[in-house]
Write a protein that holds these residues in place. Sequence first.
Motif, mmCIF file in Angstrom:
data_model
loop_
_atom_site.group_PDB
_atom_site.id
_atom_site.type_symbol
_atom_site.label_atom_id
_atom_site.label_comp_id
_atom_site.label_asym_id
_atom_site.label_seq_id
_atom_site.Cartn_x
_atom_site.Cartn_y
_atom_site.Cartn_z
ATOM 1 N N THR A 27 -30.233 -9.386 14.410
ATOM 2 C CA THR A 27 -29.717 -9.945 15.665
ATOM 3 C C THR A 27 -30.320 -11.293 16.042
ATOM 4 O O THR A 27 -29.621 -12.163 16.566
ATOM 5 N N ASP A 28 -31.612 -11.484 15.814
ATOM 6 C CA ASP A 28 -32.308 -12.669 16.338
ATOM 7 C C ASP A 28 -32.764 -13.607 15.218
ATOM 8 O O ASP A 28 -33.471 -13.174 14.299
ATOM 9 N N PHE A 29 -32.382 -14.874 15.326
ATOM 10 C CA PHE A 29 -32.874 -15.881 14.407
ATOM 11 C C PHE A 29 -34.223 -16.388 14.909
ATOM 12 O O PHE A 29 -34.386 -16.675 16.101
ATOM 13 N N ILE A 30 -35.198 -16.500 14.000
ATOM 14 C CA ILE A 30 -36.537 -16.960 14.381
ATOM 15 C C ILE A 30 -37.002 -18.040 13.410
ATOM 16 O O ILE A 30 -36.392 -18.267 12.361
ATOM 17 N N GLN A 31 -38.114 -18.684 13.753
ATOM 18 C CA GLN A 31 -38.763 -19.651 12.884
ATOM 19 C C GLN A 31 -39.872 -18.954 12.088
ATOM 20 O O GLN A 31 -40.380 -17.900 12.486
ATOM 21 N N LEU A 59 -39.160 -2.689 10.069
ATOM 22 C CA LEU A 59 -38.844 -4.014 10.614
ATOM 23 C C LEU A 59 -38.016 -4.759 9.573
ATOM 24 O O LEU A 59 -38.508 -5.100 8.494
ATOM 25 N N ASP A 60 -36.747 -4.997 9.887
ATOM 26 C CA ASP A 60 -35.837 -5.652 8.947
ATOM 27 C C ASP A 60 -35.916 -7.171 9.091
ATOM 28 O O ASP A 60 -35.651 -7.718 10.165
ATOM 29 N N ILE A 61 -36.264 -7.827 7.991
ATOM 30 C CA ILE A 61 -36.294 -9.289 7.935
ATOM 31 C C ILE A 61 -35.312 -9.721 6.852
ATOM 32 O O ILE A 61 -35.428 -9.298 5.700
ATOM 33 N N THR A 62 -34.354 -10.551 7.229
ATOM 34 C CA THR A 62 -33.351 -11.034 6.272
ATOM 35 C C THR A 62 -33.386 -12.557 6.251
ATOM 36 O O THR A 62 -33.446 -13.204 7.304
ATOM 37 N N VAL A 63 -33.353 -13.132 5.046
ATOM 38 C CA VAL A 63 -33.329 -14.592 4.891
ATOM 39 C C VAL A 63 -32.037 -14.965 4.178
ATOM 40 O O VAL A 63 -31.771 -14.482 3.079
ATOM 41 N N ASN A 81 -29.261 -20.300 3.712
ATOM 42 C CA ASN A 81 -29.615 -21.522 4.439
ATOM 43 C C ASN A 81 -31.064 -21.506 4.912
ATOM 44 O O ASN A 81 -31.455 -22.314 5.755
ATOM 45 N N ASN A 82 -31.846 -20.530 4.408
ATOM 46 C CA ASN A 82 -33.264 -20.369 4.760
ATOM 47 C C ASN A 82 -33.455 -20.023 6.241
ATOM 48 O O ASN A 82 -34.504 -20.324 6.817
ATOM 49 N N GLN A 83 -32.469 -19.390 6.845
ATOM 50 C CA GLN A 83 -32.591 -18.917 8.221
ATOM 51 C C GLN A 83 -33.097 -17.475 8.211
ATOM 52 O O GLN A 83 -32.636 -16.646 7.434
ATOM 53 N N ILE A 84 -34.049 -17.191 9.093
ATOM 54 C CA ILE A 84 -34.675 -15.866 9.138
ATOM 55 C C ILE A 84 -34.067 -15.065 10.280
ATOM 56 O O ILE A 84 -34.039 -15.520 11.422
ATOM 57 N N LEU A 85 -33.604 -13.873 9.957
ATOM 58 C CA LEU A 85 -32.961 -12.995 10.931
ATOM 59 C C LEU A 85 -33.789 -11.717 11.060
ATOM 60 O O LEU A 85 -34.103 -11.067 10.070
ATOM 61 N N ILE A 86 -34.160 -11.377 12.296
ATOM 62 C CA ILE A 86 -34.940 -10.166 12.572
ATOM 63 C C ILE A 86 -34.029 -9.092 13.133
ATOM 64 O O ILE A 86 -33.298 -9.325 14.096
ATOM 65 N N GLU A 87 -34.092 -7.908 12.525
ATOM 66 C CA GLU A 87 -33.317 -6.747 12.973
ATOM 67 C C GLU A 87 -31.812 -7.043 13.051
ATOM 68 O O GLU A 87 -31.096 -6.433 13.838
ATOM 69 N N SER A 110 -42.864 -19.801 11.867
ATOM 70 C CA SER A 110 -44.084 -19.785 12.678
ATOM 71 C C SER A 110 -44.130 -18.606 13.651
ATOM 72 O O SER A 110 -45.212 -18.236 14.120
ATOM 73 N N ASP A 111 -42.981 -18.007 13.964
ATOM 74 C CA ASP A 111 -42.946 -16.859 14.883
ATOM 75 C C ASP A 111 -43.143 -15.531 14.159
ATOM 76 O O ASP A 111 -43.383 -14.504 14.802
ATOM 77 N N LEU A 112 -43.055 -15.554 12.839
ATOM 78 C CA LEU A 112 -42.999 -14.309 12.083
ATOM 79 C C LEU A 112 -44.310 -13.528 12.127
ATOM 80 O O LEU A 112 -44.296 -12.294 12.222
ATOM 81 N N ARG A 113 -45.440 -14.213 12.089
ATOM 82 C CA ARG A 113 -46.717 -13.507 12.040
ATOM 83 C C ARG A 113 -46.934 -12.640 13.282
ATOM 84 O O ARG A 113 -47.309 -11.476 13.174
ATOM 85 N N LYS A 114 -46.666 -13.206 14.456
ATOM 86 C CA LYS A 114 -46.864 -12.435 15.697
ATOM 87 C C LYS A 114 -45.885 -11.264 15.779
ATOM 88 O O LYS A 114 -46.263 -10.159 16.213
ATOM 89 N N ILE A 115 -44.647 -11.486 15.372
ATOM 90 C CA ILE A 115 -43.655 -10.404 15.404
ATOM 91 C C ILE A 115 -44.101 -9.266 14.496
ATOM 92 O O ILE A 115 -44.032 -8.082 14.860
ATOM 93 N N ALA A 116 -44.591 -9.614 13.293
ATOM 94 C CA ALA A 116 -45.059 -8.599 12.357
ATOM 95 C C ALA A 116 -46.283 -7.858 12.910
ATOM 96 O O ALA A 116 -46.379 -6.628 12.808
ATOM 97 N N MET A 117 -47.209 -8.587 13.512
ATOM 98 C CA MET A 117 -48.414 -7.965 14.065
ATOM 99 C C MET A 117 -48.066 -7.012 15.198
ATOM 100 O O MET A 117 -48.609 -5.903 15.287
#
Length: 205
Positions: A74-78, A59-63, A66-72, A80-87
């Motif tokens: 493609t998708d910018f998330i907050q 699971l690729d997480i890039t920050v 600008n403190n923006q979190i990018l998953i895989e 607060s969304d990271l814990r569920k995505i990781a689980m």
Amino acid sequence: MARRENSEINAGSMADIAFLLLIFFLVTTTMDVDSGISRKLPEKSEDTPEVTIKEKNVLDITVNRNNQILIEGTDFIQVSDLRKIAMDFIDNGGGLSAPKGDKPGEACDYCQGAKDPASSDHPSKAIISLQSDRGTSYGMYVSIQNEIEAAYNDLRNRLALQKYKVSYKEMLKEYNDNGGEKLKAKIDLLKDSYPQIISEPEPIK
């Protein structure tokens, strides 16, 4: 009429006053203390075998700066969304029973995920890759680390409640207070069921 002479000022107590002021400022002044993340680093291994890692097991997480979190990518998330995505990724359990001659993923009989064949095969194979930018703020980096660790702890808590009717957090507290080999064996089993595997590549310049 006699001229009155100026009386000398007694400066003997000035040193005492200065000393008291110094003590006051030392006691009341707050100082910045370096903060950090408590984490046990893996022990160095002399013989590191080459392991082929499937792309779907990472699971690729890039920050960015600008403190923006990018998953895989493609998708910018907050945060607060990271814990569920990781689980969801760790607990996916997408590995299927292997037919003869093939070796797909290992089946996870305790996973409660979606069993998506395009996601991780097993918690023991699920790797979270966290890459930050050199401009990423320390606070954001710590927040992301906290959410990832919380994802693992939540999964261990759930499995502990199912198997032992007590949470992983309570078991850790009990072990830290009183010890016990049986309790340690249970804790180790929970850690092995959901091992914390985090890869941190070099920060982006």
